[in-house]
Write an enzyme that holds these catalytic residues in place. Structure first.
Site, PDB file in Angstrom:
ATOM      1  N   LYS A  22       0.955  -1.338   0.219  1.00 24.32           N
ATOM      2  CA  LYS A  22      -0.008   0.118  -0.056  1.00 24.32           C
ATOM      3  C   LYS A  22       1.134   1.107  -0.069  1.00 24.32           C
ATOM      4  O   LYS A  22       0.553   2.310  -0.512  1.00 24.32           O
ATOM      5  CB  LYS A  22      -1.095  -0.116   1.152  1.00 24.32           C
ATOM      6  N   ALA A 239       2.283 -15.240  -8.398  1.00 24.27           N
ATOM      7  CA  ALA A 239       0.992 -14.963  -7.710  1.00 24.27           C
ATOM      8  C   ALA A 239       0.075 -15.920  -7.947  1.00 24.27           C
ATOM      9  O   ALA A 239      -1.076 -15.715  -8.061  1.00 24.27           O
ATOM     10  CB  ALA A 239       0.352 -13.529  -8.024  1.00 24.27           C
ATOM     11  N   ASP A 281      -3.619 -17.018   8.360  1.00 26.11           N
ATOM     12  CA  ASP A 281      -3.336 -17.892   7.227  1.00 26.11           C
ATOM     13  C   ASP A 281      -3.058 -19.280   7.553  1.00 26.11           C
ATOM     14  O   ASP A 281      -3.684 -20.217   6.729  1.00 26.11           O
ATOM     15  CB  ASP A 281      -2.434 -17.228   6.590  1.00 26.11           C
ATOM     16  N   HIS A 412     -23.968  14.571   1.317  1.00 29.69           N
ATOM     17  CA  HIS A 412     -23.579  14.750  -0.142  1.00 29.69           C
ATOM     18  C   HIS A 412     -22.528  15.796  -0.081  1.00 29.69           C
ATOM     19  O   HIS A 412     -22.708  16.935   0.576  1.00 29.69           O
ATOM     20  CB  HIS A 412     -25.109  15.351  -0.780  1.00 29.69           C
TER      21      HIS A 412
HETATM   22  C1  LIG Z   1       1.949  -9.213  -1.137  1.00 26.09           C
HETATM   23  C2  LIG Z   1       0.871  -9.272  -0.332  1.00 26.09           C
HETATM   24  C3  LIG Z   1      -0.155  -8.305   0.051  1.00 26.09           C
HETATM   25  C4  LIG Z   1      -0.979  -8.482   0.902  1.00 26.09           C
HETATM   26  N1  LIG Z   1      -2.016  -7.558   1.245  1.00 26.09           N
HETATM   27  C5  LIG Z   1      -2.983  -7.624   2.178  1.00 26.09           C
HETATM   28  C6  LIG Z   1      -4.031  -6.556   2.352  1.00 26.09           C
HETATM   29  O1  LIG Z   1      -3.654  -5.350   1.851  1.00 26.09           O
HETATM   30  N2  LIG Z   1      -4.904  -6.844   3.366  1.00 26.09           N
HETATM   31  C7  LIG Z   1      -5.158  -7.856   3.905  1.00 26.09           C
HETATM   32  O2  LIG Z   1      -5.840  -8.033   4.603  1.00 26.09           O
HETATM   33  N3  LIG Z   1      -4.105  -9.018   3.627  1.00 26.09           N
HETATM   34  C8  LIG Z   1      -3.115  -8.569   2.850  1.00 26.09           C
HETATM   35  N4  LIG Z   1      -2.296  -9.793   2.702  1.00 26.09           N
HETATM   36  C9  LIG Z   1      -2.510 -11.160   3.316  1.00 26.09           C
HETATM   37  C10 LIG Z   1      -2.009 -10.833   4.885  1.00 26.09           C
HETATM   38  O3  LIG Z   1      -0.599 -10.375   4.735  1.00 26.09           O
HETATM   39  C11 LIG Z   1      -1.974 -12.063   5.717  1.00 26.09           C
HETATM   40  O4  LIG Z   1      -3.405 -12.602   5.331  1.00 26.09           O
HETATM   41  C12 LIG Z   1      -1.531 -11.829   7.316  1.00 26.09           C
HETATM   42  O5  LIG Z   1      -0.393 -11.432   7.102  1.00 26.09           O
HETATM   43  C13 LIG Z   1      -1.743 -13.124   7.643  1.00 26.09           C
HETATM   44  O6  LIG Z   1      -1.494 -12.905   9.176  1.00 26.09           O
HETATM   45  P1  LIG Z   1      -0.933 -14.256  10.022  1.00 26.09           P
HETATM   46  O7  LIG Z   1      -0.643 -13.624  11.396  1.00 26.09           O
HETATM   47  O8  LIG Z   1      -1.849 -15.386   9.774  1.00 26.09           O
HETATM   48  O9  LIG Z   1       0.282 -14.628   9.382  1.00 26.09           O
HETATM   49  P2  LIG Z   1       1.817 -13.896   8.889  1.00 26.09           P
HETATM   50  O10 LIG Z   1       1.610 -12.551   8.898  1.00 26.09           O
HETATM   51  O11 LIG Z   1       2.333 -14.865   7.870  1.00 26.09           O
HETATM   52  O12 LIG Z   1       2.612 -14.079  10.206  1.00 26.09           O
HETATM   53  C14 LIG Z   1       3.280 -15.341  10.838  1.00 26.09           C
HETATM   54  C15 LIG Z   1       4.430 -15.048  11.730  1.00 26.09           C
HETATM   55  O13 LIG Z   1       4.776 -16.420  12.302  1.00 26.09           O
HETATM   56  C16 LIG Z   1       6.306 -16.356  12.172  1.00 26.09           C
HETATM   57  N5  LIG Z   1       6.585 -17.777  12.118  1.00 26.09           N
HETATM   58  C17 LIG Z   1       6.145 -18.896  11.469  1.00 26.09           C
HETATM   59  N6  LIG Z   1       6.536 -19.887  12.105  1.00 26.09           N
HETATM   60  C18 LIG Z   1       6.972 -19.715  13.228  1.00 26.09           C
HETATM   61  C19 LIG Z   1       7.807 -20.627  14.036  1.00 26.09           C
HETATM   62  N7  LIG Z   1       7.955 -21.970  14.098  1.00 26.09           N
HETATM   63  N8  LIG Z   1       8.402 -19.835  15.001  1.00 26.09           N
HETATM   64  C20 LIG Z   1       8.230 -18.564  15.512  1.00 26.09           C
HETATM   65  N9  LIG Z   1       7.476 -17.892  14.560  1.00 26.09           N
HETATM   66  C21 LIG Z   1       7.162 -18.372  13.271  1.00 26.09           C
HETATM   67  C22 LIG Z   1       6.537 -15.966  10.832  1.00 26.09           C
HETATM   68  O14 LIG Z   1       8.016 -15.469  10.949  1.00 26.09           O
HETATM   69  C23 LIG Z   1       5.596 -14.549  10.794  1.00 26.09           C
HETATM   70  O15 LIG Z   1       6.374 -13.473  11.323  1.00 26.09           O
HETATM   71  C24 LIG Z   1      -1.332  -9.623   1.803  1.00 26.09           C
HETATM   72  C25 LIG Z   1      -0.253 -10.828   1.457  1.00 26.09           C
HETATM   73  C26 LIG Z   1       0.669 -10.441   0.547  1.00 26.09           C
HETATM   74  C27 LIG Z   1       1.602 -11.557   0.192  1.00 26.09           C
END
Ligand SMILES: Cc1cc2nc3c(=O)[nH]c(=O)nc-3n(C[C@H](O)[C@H](O)[C@H](O)COP(=O)(O)OP(=O)(O)OC[C@H]3O[C@@H](n4cnc5c(N)ncnc54)[C@H](O)[C@@H]3O)c2cc1C
Length: 439
Positions: A22, A239, A281, A412
């Site tokens: 963004k 992608a 995720d 508006h």
């Molecule tokens: C290019 C791109 C653009 C995006 N834009 C948007 C957007 O505009 N709006 C939106 O809502 N979503 C967007 N997303 C999706 C969004 O980034 C994800 O849905 C979100 O980050 C998921 O959050 P999470 O906490 O599940 O996992 P993540 O953000 O993946 O965080 C997981 C964390 O766990 C850590 N981890 C993993 N395994 C271990 C372990 N064994 N021990 C310790 N730490 C560990 C990782 O290092 C990471 O920091 C985008 C994704 C991408 C790739």
């Protein structure tokens, strides 16, 4: 409460997802506005792209947000442990700390939030240097001359908008018959037209079969109904989706079920093992706000609450130019589920504010249950759609009807008026458009 993080806090969203994309998209929007500023009666000369400058700003903003998350954790008394975590039982986690050996933690409840990583499709050439994941595309030192993007979902479409705005020749290739296949059919088709208008070469119903090298860059073999065709691109961006991070987490040790789509959870975000939760995720989510909402539900339940996440009202946004945002059912899904529906549409071309902004492209589409008038889904393609959707989220979440929205008064001139008009159009009551002129 302890959080174990093996990389930087903030995860994909803050480091290589929502925030950096963004930030870069804002620079592209600004560039495009300056280039078309004559339409506003403003003359500017000598506009140029400073790629290093925009990447520097991206780094600064990412660092600022990561720092803020660290600050919040600290001020809220959360212990942040830097290392890699794996379950050894349903109540125990072993952490391999960065350079400092091992640590064993025990907790009454555990929340798994390990996220996802880019999916590399099993095609020849997908591992080559100039074939990028979104993480690598965000770390480029120059804008490529040409870029082929494989996948027309949210990430592919956003990068197409971003790089075409930076002057790269972009070809966007989607295997299904339209862009954003998970969204309402009319949205994907119209977005395709609007991206083409901005110079993106869009190919739908086309599959990438292999990538091979040439002196000019990558040669990409595309197959479609018409046969096989080779195109060239300096870089290729994958992608094609993301896969949940379920490996090396010791899920087997704790008896937590998981599969290709991640860790299954119930509405309380609890896995098959009591008091072990999974969110975001890794639990099949796709959005940062979904991970955040799931995290709150899991935390409340870990403390003895009884919260649930209503996945059906989680909004979906795509930050293309113009943006896409949606909540609830598409028209196709509503009909498949047996609803008798009424559909309303309102074009931004008939919205005064959109015209003043020179942003009168796209439309709002509303799907309502015919008998009750309940709003089932709202789909927006147009300026600031990701902000506009919030009113619709409230309405859909509260199970509002056409009549409920009809009785609201919207300021508006605003873009929000388009939502109300689209709702009214479900019952042919939109005053500022004639339904027959909209098709
Ligand atoms: C290019 C791109 C653009 C995006 N834009 C948007 C957007 O505009 N709006 C939106 O809502 N979503 C967007 N997303 C999706 C969004 O980034 C994800 O849905 C979100 O980050 C998921 O959050 P999470 O906490 O599940 O996992 P993540 O953000 O993946 O965080 C997981 C964390 O766990 C850590 N981890 C993993 N395994 C271990 C372990 N064994 N021990 C310790 N730490 C560990 C990782 O290092 C990471 O920091 C985008 C994704 C991408 C790739």
């Amino acid at each position: 409460v302890a959080v174990v993080e093996k990389d930087r806090v903030g995860g994909v969203c803050t480091n290589v997802g929502c925030i950096p994309t963004k930030t870069l998209l804002k620079s592209v929007e600004l560039l495009s506005e300056i280039k078309s500023c004559h339409k506003f009666g403003v003359a500017v000369q000598g506009v140029a792209l400073d790629f290093k400058g925009l990447m520097k700003r991206k780094e600064e903003i990412v660092n600022r947000m990561v720092g803020y998350v660290e600050y919040l954790l600290e001020k809220n008394g959360v212990q942040l442990i830097r290392g890699s975590a794996a379950l050894t039982s349903p109540r125990k986690v072993r952490v391999v700390e960065k350079g400092e050996g091992m640590l064993e933690l025990e907790a009454e409840s555990i929340i798994i939030a390990t996220g996802s990583k880019p999916l590399k499709p099993p095609i020849p050439g997908a591992d080559w240097k100039d074939v990028l994941t979104s993480d690598e595309a965000l770390a480029l030192e120059n804008a490529p001359h040409s870029l082929l993007i494989m996948g027309g979902g949210a990430v592919g479409c956003e990068f197409a908008s971003l790089f075409s705005g930076l002057g790269t020749e972009v070809r966007l290739v989607e295997m299904m018959s339209r862009l954003l296949p998970a969204e309402d059919g009319e949205i994907g088709s119209r977005l395709e037209q609007l991206l083409r208008r901005r110079g993106v070469e869009v190919s739908v119903g086309v599959e990438v079969k292999r990538i091979s090298s040439s002196p000019e860059g990558k040669k990409v073999a595309l197959t479609s109904k018409e046969g096989v065709k080779e195109v060239e691109a300096e870089k290729v961006l994958l992608a094609t989706g993301r896969v949940p991070n379920v490996e090396n987490l010791g899920l087997e040790n704790a008896g937590v079920s998981f599969g290709r789509k991640g860790i299954p959870v119930n509405q309380r975000m609890e896995t098959n093992v009591p008091r072990v939760f999974a969110v975001g995720d890794v639990a099949g989510g796709q959005f940062a706000h979904e991970a955040y909402a799931g995290g709150l539900v899991a935390a409340e339940n870990a403390l003895g609450g009884n919260s649930i996440l209503r996945r059906e009202t989680i909004p979906r946004c795509v930050f293309t130019s113009p943006e896409v945002a949606a909540v609830g059912l598409t028209e196709e899904q509503a009909r498949e589920r047996g609803h008798r529906v009424e559909v309303g549409r309102f074009p931004f071309a008939a919205n005064g504010r959109a015209v003043t902004l020179e942003a009168a492209e796209g439309f709002v589409k509303v799907v309502a249950e015919a008998e009750s008038g309940e709003l089932l889904g709202v789909h927006i393609l147009g300026p600031h759609a990701s902000e506009l959707i919030s009113g619709a989220i409230t309405a859909v979440s509260l199970e509002a009807t056409v009549e409920d929205v009809a009785r609201t008064v919207i300021p508006h001139p605003t873009l929000s008026e388009a939502f109300k008009e689209a709702v009214l159009d479900c019952q042919k009551r939109a005053i500022h458009s004639l339904r027959r002129t909209l098709s």
